[in-house]
Design a protein around this motif. Structure first.
Motif, PDB file in Angstrom:
ATOM      1  N   ASP A  47       0.845  -1.193   0.000  1.00  0.00           N
ATOM      2  CA  ASP A  47       0.000   0.000   0.000  1.00  0.00           C
ATOM      3  C   ASP A  47       0.882   1.245   0.000  1.00  0.00           C
TER       4      ASP A  47
ATOM      5  N   LEU B 113       1.047   3.830   2.081  1.00  0.00           N
ATOM      6  CA  LEU B 113       1.638   4.219   3.370  1.00  0.00           C
ATOM      7  C   LEU B 113       2.924   3.449   3.622  1.00  0.00           C
TER       8      LEU B 113
ATOM      9  N   THR C 265       5.756   4.855   1.580  1.00  0.00           N
ATOM     10  CA  THR C 265       6.417   6.059   2.103  1.00  0.00           C
ATOM     11  C   THR C 265       7.392   5.693   3.224  1.00  0.00           C
TER      12      THR C 265
ATOM     13  N   GLU D   3      -5.051   2.269   1.784  1.00  0.00           N
ATOM     14  CA  GLU D   3      -4.373   3.118   2.793  1.00  0.00           C
ATOM     15  C   GLU D   3      -4.010   4.486   2.224  1.00  0.00           C
ATOM     16  N   MET D   4      -3.115   4.478   1.238  1.00  0.00           N
ATOM     17  CA  MET D   4      -2.779   5.732   0.582  1.00  0.00           C
ATOM     18  C   MET D   4      -2.560   5.438  -0.884  1.00  0.00           C
ATOM     19  N   ASN D   5      -3.169   6.211  -1.750  1.00  0.00           N
ATOM     20  CA  ASN D   5      -2.999   5.915  -3.164  1.00  0.00           C
ATOM     21  C   ASN D   5      -1.603   6.315  -3.633  1.00  0.00           C
TER      22      ASN D   5
ATOM     23  N   ASP E 276      -0.694  10.252  -3.870  1.00  0.00           N
ATOM     24  CA  ASP E 276      -0.374  10.930  -2.610  1.00  0.00           C
ATOM     25  C   ASP E 276       0.942  10.422  -2.038  1.00  0.00           C
ATOM     26  N   ALA E 277       1.160   9.129  -2.166  1.00  0.00           N
ATOM     27  CA  ALA E 277       2.406   8.558  -1.671  1.00  0.00           C
ATOM     28  C   ALA E 277       3.596   9.175  -2.407  1.00  0.00           C
TER      29      ALA E 277
ATOM     30  N   GLU F 261       4.345  12.705  -1.160  1.00  0.00           N
ATOM     31  CA  GLU F 261       5.039  12.726   0.134  1.00  0.00           C
ATOM     32  C   GLU F 261       6.502  12.342   0.001  1.00  0.00           C
TER      33      GLU F 261
END
Lengths: 215, 215
Positions: free
Chosen positions: B36, B38, B41, B60-62, B65-66, B69
Motif C-alpha cells: 500500500d 503508506l 512512504t 491506505e494511501m494511493n 499521494d504517496a 510525500e
DNA sequence: GAAGGTATCGGGGTTTTCCTGATTTTCGGG
DNA sequence: CCCGAAAATCAGGAAAACCCCGATACCTTC
C-alpha cells in the motif's frame, strides 16, 4: 512431461511476470499468452494446454464467456481464474462457467503453484477468501440481489453488450463476431428489450455497473 | 552497485512477478515490496531506494499521494508510476506529484527496464501512449488542473453532453433546450471533436468520470 | 474592426437504428 | 424420439441519427 500453461490477461506486464514465475517451476512451462478472451479460446483449441490462467476483465471477450466456450469444447482443459475481484457474482459465474480454480491477484505466487497442481488432479482450488464466499452462498441460498447480467442475458448478448459499451459500432461488432449487421442489431434490440433500456448511454452505464466494461 | 528498487502494488502476485523479472536484471535488485501507499512512504524513508515502482490504485494511501510525500521528503528517489489507467487525470496528477516516469501495465517489461535506466539519469520516461496524452494536453494549452470538462467544453456543450449521457435522443434534447435538431447535432459533433471521441458509449464514460452524470 | 470562439440553423447524402417478421439451432423434458 | 421454448441467425423498409458542408449572428479580444 511438463504442465503446459496458457496465460490470458490483458496486461502484458502481468503476463510476463507470470511467465517468469511459472517458467522457474521445474514442472511447468508457459505454452502461450493471450491478451484477450477470444485469443484465449483460439489458443485453447490449437494448443490443448493443461491449464489456462484466466483473467476476468479482458477486451473482445471476457474471461467468463471465454471459459464457458473452452470448457464446452474440451473439459480436459483446466481453467484457473486469476482476478482482482472478490465479488461473489464473478466468483459464482466463473465457477458456473466451468473454472476449476479461482485465485485473487492478492495471492502469493506459491498459491498459484498449489492451485495448478490441485486442478491437475481433477480437484478444485479456491483462494481462502473465495472459499468463504462460496460457503456463505451455499449456506444462505440468498434471494439473489441486483446482478442481472448473468441471469437474464445470454452469452451472445453479453458479448454484444460488452462491445457496445466499449464504443464499437454495430458494423465493427458484426465483423469481430463474424455475424451480419442485422444479427447484431437484433441482439442489441433484445438486450434493450430485456433491460428496458432505449439508449446506448444507459446501456453503457448498465455494463459498467455490472462490471463487464470499465470506465 | 546495483540499482535498488522498491515495488509498491496492492496485488501480491504482481509484486512477485515484477520481482522475478527485475532480479533477473544484472544491475537491479528489489530491496523491498509494499502492498500500500503508506508502507511505500515508510520504506522510502527507511531504505532510500534509487527507484520506486508505484501502482496508483492502492489501499491506505494511493500512489499519487504517496509519490507526493516521498518526493517532498527526498527528491533523489525516482518514482515510476505503473498503472492500468491511461486516463489523463491520473497521468497529470502523477506527474504533478513528482513522478519521473509513467508506464502502463500493458507495456512490455523491457520498457520498464528502459524506464528505470532513464530516470536514473535524471530524465523522464513515459509510455508512448502516455506521451501522446501529455503532448495533446500541452497543445491544448490547458493552464491547469484536472477536470477538462469545464475548460474545454462550453456551457452549452456540457448541457448537451449531460443529456446525451442520460440517454436522451437528439430530438428530446432539442425539445428540452428549445433548439432545432440541427443545432444539437452540431454541438454533439463539436463535443466529439474536442474530446476525440467517436461513440456515445465513450462519451457516457467520459461524462461519468467528469461527474456530470451518474451511474 | 478584424479575428476567433460560441450559438444558432439548414441541405443533402450516408449510416444506423427501429419495427416486424422469419428460419435454423439447441436443448431439456414428455 | 419428438416437441416446444429459448437462442441465434438474418431481411426489408421506414424513421432517426449521423456526417460534411455552409451560413448567420453575437460576443469578446487584440
Amino acid at each position: 512431461m511438463k504442465i503446459r500453461i496458457v496465460v490470458a490477461d490483458d496486461h502484458k506486464i502481468m503476463r510476463e511476470g507470470l511467465k517468469a514465475l511459472i517458467d522457474k517451476q521445474p514442472d511447468m512451462e508457459v505454452a502461450a499468452e493471450a491478451q484477450d478472451g477470444l485469443t484465449a479460446t483460439r489458443l485453447a483449441r490449437k494448443l490443448l494446454p493443461h491449464v489456462i490462467i484466466m483473467d476476468i476483465g479482458m477486451p473482445e471477450m471476457n474471461g467468463i464467456d471465454a471459459t464457458r466456450e473452452i470448457v464446452a469444447e474440451n473439459k480436459d482443459v483446466k481453467i484457473i481464474a486469476l482476478s482482482m475481484h472478490s465479488d461473489r457474482r464473478f466468483v459464482l459465474e466463473m465457477l458456473k462457467a466451468g473454472a476449476s480454480g479461482y485465485l485473487l491477484k492478492d495471492s502469493a505466487f506459491e498459491e498459484l503453484v498449489t492451485a495448478v497442481h490441485t486442478v491437475m488432479t481433477g480437484q478444485s482450488y479456491l483462494s481462502p477468501r473465495i472459499t468463504d464466499i462460496v460457503v456463505k452462498e451455499y449456506l444462505h441460498n440468498l434471494p439473489r440481489n441486483d446482478s442481472t447480467v448473468f441471469t437474464i442475458l445470454t452469452q451472445r448478448e453479453r458479448e454484444v453488450l460488452q462491445h457496445l459499451a466499449e464504443g464499437k459500432t454495430t458494423k465493427q461488432i458484426a465483423s469481430t463476431l463474424n455475424l451480419s449487421v442485422k444479427t447484431v442489431e437484433t441482439h442489441r434490440q433484445q438486450i434493450m428489450d430485456k433491460l428496458q433500456i432505449r439508449s446506448v448511454a444507459e446501456l453503457t452505464k448498465y455494463a459498467i455497473r455490472e462490471g463487464i466494461t470499465s470506465l
